[in-house]
Design an enzyme around this catalytic site. Structure first.
Site, PDB file in Angstrom:
ATOM      1  CG  HIS A 292      -5.117  26.552  -9.810  1.00 50.00           C
ATOM      2  ND1 HIS A 292      -4.315  27.084 -10.450  1.00 50.00           N
ATOM      3  CD2 HIS A 292      -5.200  25.938  -8.746  1.00 50.00           C
ATOM      4  CE1 HIS A 292      -3.065  26.690 -10.294  1.00 50.00           C
ATOM      5  NE2 HIS A 292      -3.562  25.832  -9.717  1.00 50.00           N
ATOM      6  CG  ASP A 304       0.023  23.543  -9.808  1.00 51.51           C
ATOM      7  OD1 ASP A 304      -1.427  23.594  -9.602  1.00 51.51           O
ATOM      8  OD2 ASP A 304       0.866  23.584  -9.432  1.00 51.51           O
ATOM      9  CD  GLU A 338      -3.296  28.192  -5.961  1.00 50.15           C
ATOM     10  OE1 GLU A 338      -3.131  27.233  -4.921  1.00 50.15           O
ATOM     11  OE2 GLU A 338      -2.728  27.989  -6.904  1.00 50.15           O
ATOM     12  CD  GLU A 339       0.491  27.162  -9.620  1.00 51.78           C
ATOM     13  OE1 GLU A 339       1.112  27.933  -7.815  1.00 51.78           O
ATOM     14  OE2 GLU A 339       0.222  26.409  -9.276  1.00 51.78           O
ATOM     15  CG  ASP A 366      -4.651  23.168  -7.304  1.00 46.85           C
ATOM     16  OD1 ASP A 366      -4.201  22.938  -8.182  1.00 46.85           O
ATOM     17  OD2 ASP A 366      -4.013  24.025  -6.355  1.00 46.85           O
ATOM     18  CG  HIS A 436       4.854  25.093  -8.196  1.00 43.41           C
ATOM     19  ND1 HIS A 436       4.865  25.847  -7.053  1.00 43.41           N
ATOM     20  CD2 HIS A 436       3.601  24.689  -9.026  1.00 43.41           C
ATOM     21  CE1 HIS A 436       3.965  25.860  -6.961  1.00 43.41           C
ATOM     22  NE2 HIS A 436       2.794  25.499  -7.768  1.00 43.41           N
TER      23      HIS A 436
END
Length: 477
Positions: A292, A304, A338-339, A366, A436
């Protein structure tokens, strides 16, 4: 007559042995050729790989790529240009509407032990959260160990309070994704559940196995909670969570203050980035690889999922570099959103279904750019047995963990139109140190580990293309 039968049986026996011997020799020859191809792929990736430099630009020149942001659009332009430079048969953008959430000014928080006696703590708004009132929010705190604990409390103890979800990731889980799954519900649904009980705000312990000062954001949802009941939600660093918990034990009457100015705006148009090499024999059947392209706005999204994007792009580059002509269409998809929505993955699956395409394999990366350890496969037991036969080819590269399991969020919607879904599984021990957070930066990625992952993905794609699964769903032939 008896002698004739004996000689006939001997002849048939010799013929059978000859055929068995020839089949065994052919199988050994094929295995040897496949091992040689994997060696070429790994050598090309480790001596002339492109993933690391692509990631350098994506991370350091563009940065965090939250859906709907300027940076996300810059990433679309950049990756499309790089795919076009590979000389693929086709490169295109697939439109998709995505949510646009903006963080606003930097968040601020403190613990107030007594009036005027405060300790600042690091927080970050959770993605999708509403803002606090303009002057911030200050209230008493109720600490809970999770959603079930919250529901067991007397509602009178929750009304007007900030709920502090302090369930840590389980350190005894060797697979850290299992530890993450075990407590992420408090981040995703904590504000909804607390808001229903009359809480005024939510603070959630970061999904992180180590103690540090990096708050970890992530998506959250209010579900169908009415707008007036939606309360602000933020993640607190693990060190901050420890301090808040300890302070509460010493003085349950402390106050917590936090301010954030995030907003949810109208949806905007964005794109999945797609490139492909047409198959030379069965172009109507597709093998897709992807990651992503969007990321959170903290750090620069290198692990990520910048890593997964560049590894997926490199699969097509490596196949061309080693001179391999795919039999089936090999496609890379860089999914958007995606997030905080999964809109890109769903849109791609919708278009696949609409066109009646069939995917032999959908492979997603991922889980960070760390050393690859194996693959998880979502398929029938019969197909898994076919895949397990390739495991010895990967063992020299220490990619030896093949198992039935999940694949990836973006390729999940493809399941009705795919024979096998798979996920690259790197070493997971350090992933949630970065996930994140502001710590997810290019400096945290090791070049060799990243290129090894790209080589592992390319090798699996080659084997599926050269030996397509024998058992296909009804109607897919």
């Amino acid at each position: 007559m008896y002698c004739l039968r004996q000689w006939t049986l001997v002849f048939l026996g010799l013929l059978l042995c000859s055929r068995v011997g020839m089949a065994q020799q052919n199988a050994e020859t094929m295995a040897s050729a496949e091992a040689a191809m994997l060696e070429k792929i790994y050598n090309a990736s480790l001596t002339d790989g492109a993933a690391y430099e692509w990631l350098r630009y994506l991370s350091t020149r563009i940065g965090g790529r939250l859906s709907g942001s300027v940076q996300a659009e810059q990433a679309i332009t950049y990756t499309k240009k790089e795919l076009e430079a590979l000389g693929l048969d086709r490169v295109w953008l697939q439109p998709v509407m995505v949510p646009k959430w903006v963080r606003g000014k930097a968040e601020f928080a403190y613990i107030e032990s007594t009036p005027g006696n405060t300790n600042n703590v690091p927080i970050r708004a959770l993605g999708g959260s509403v803002a606090t009132p303009v002057g911030g929010l200050k209230a008493g705190v109720v600490e809970v160990s999770g959603i079930e604990d919250l529901k067991s409390r007397d509602p009178e103890d929750i009304i007007g309070k900030i709920v502090f979800f302090n369930r840590p990731m389980d350190p005894t889980r060797i697979n850290t994704f299992e530890a993450y799954s075990g407590c992420v519900d408090q981040r995703h649904s904590g504000a909804k559940e607390a808001g229903m009980l009359g809480a005024v705000g939510v603070i959630v312990r970061s999904m992180n196995l180590r103690l540090d000062d990096f708050p970890h954001t992530g998506s959250m949802s209010y579900g169908d909670l009415p707008v007036p009941q939606r309360i602000p939600a933020a993640a607190i660093s693990t060190n901050g969570a420890e301090l808040l918990s300890t302070t509460l034990k010493l003085n349950p009457d402390i106050k917590f203050y936090f301010a954030q100015s995030c907003r949810q705006l109208e949806d905007v148009e964005s794109f999945n980035v797609i490139g492909e090499i047409k198959g030379s024999e069965n172009p109507e059947k597709v093998i897709v690889v992807g990651g992503h392209l969007d990321s959170w706005d903290l750090g620069d999204g290198s692990h990520d999922d910048g890593a997964g994007c560049v590894q997926s792009m490199v699969v097509l580059r490596l196949l061309k570099k080693v001179g391999y002509t795919p039999k089936h269409t090999i496609r890379v998809v860089l999914f958007m959103n995606e997030e905080n929505g999964l809109r890109g993955g769903r849109k791609y699956a919708e278009e696949v279904a609409r066109k009646g395409e069939h995917h032999l394999l959908a492979l997603e990366s991922d889980a960070g750019g760390f050393s690859p350890r194996g693959f998880s496969f979502d398929c029938s037991p019969e197909l898994l047995n076919q895949v397990l036969a390739w495991k010895p080819l990967f063992e020299p590269y220490l990619v030896h963990q093949f198992y039935a399991g999940g694949s990836g969020a973006d390729i999940g919607p493809l399941k009705p139109n795919a024979t096998v879904l798979a996920g690259l599984r790197p070493d997971s021990q350090r992933y949630f140190d970065y996930h994140h957070s502001d710590a997810d930066t290019f400096e945290a990625v090791n070049r060799r580990e990243l290129e090894l992952g790209a080589a592992a993905m390319t090798s699996l794609v080659y084997l599926f293309d050269n030996n397509p699964p024998k058992a296909l769903p009804p109607g897919s032939e």
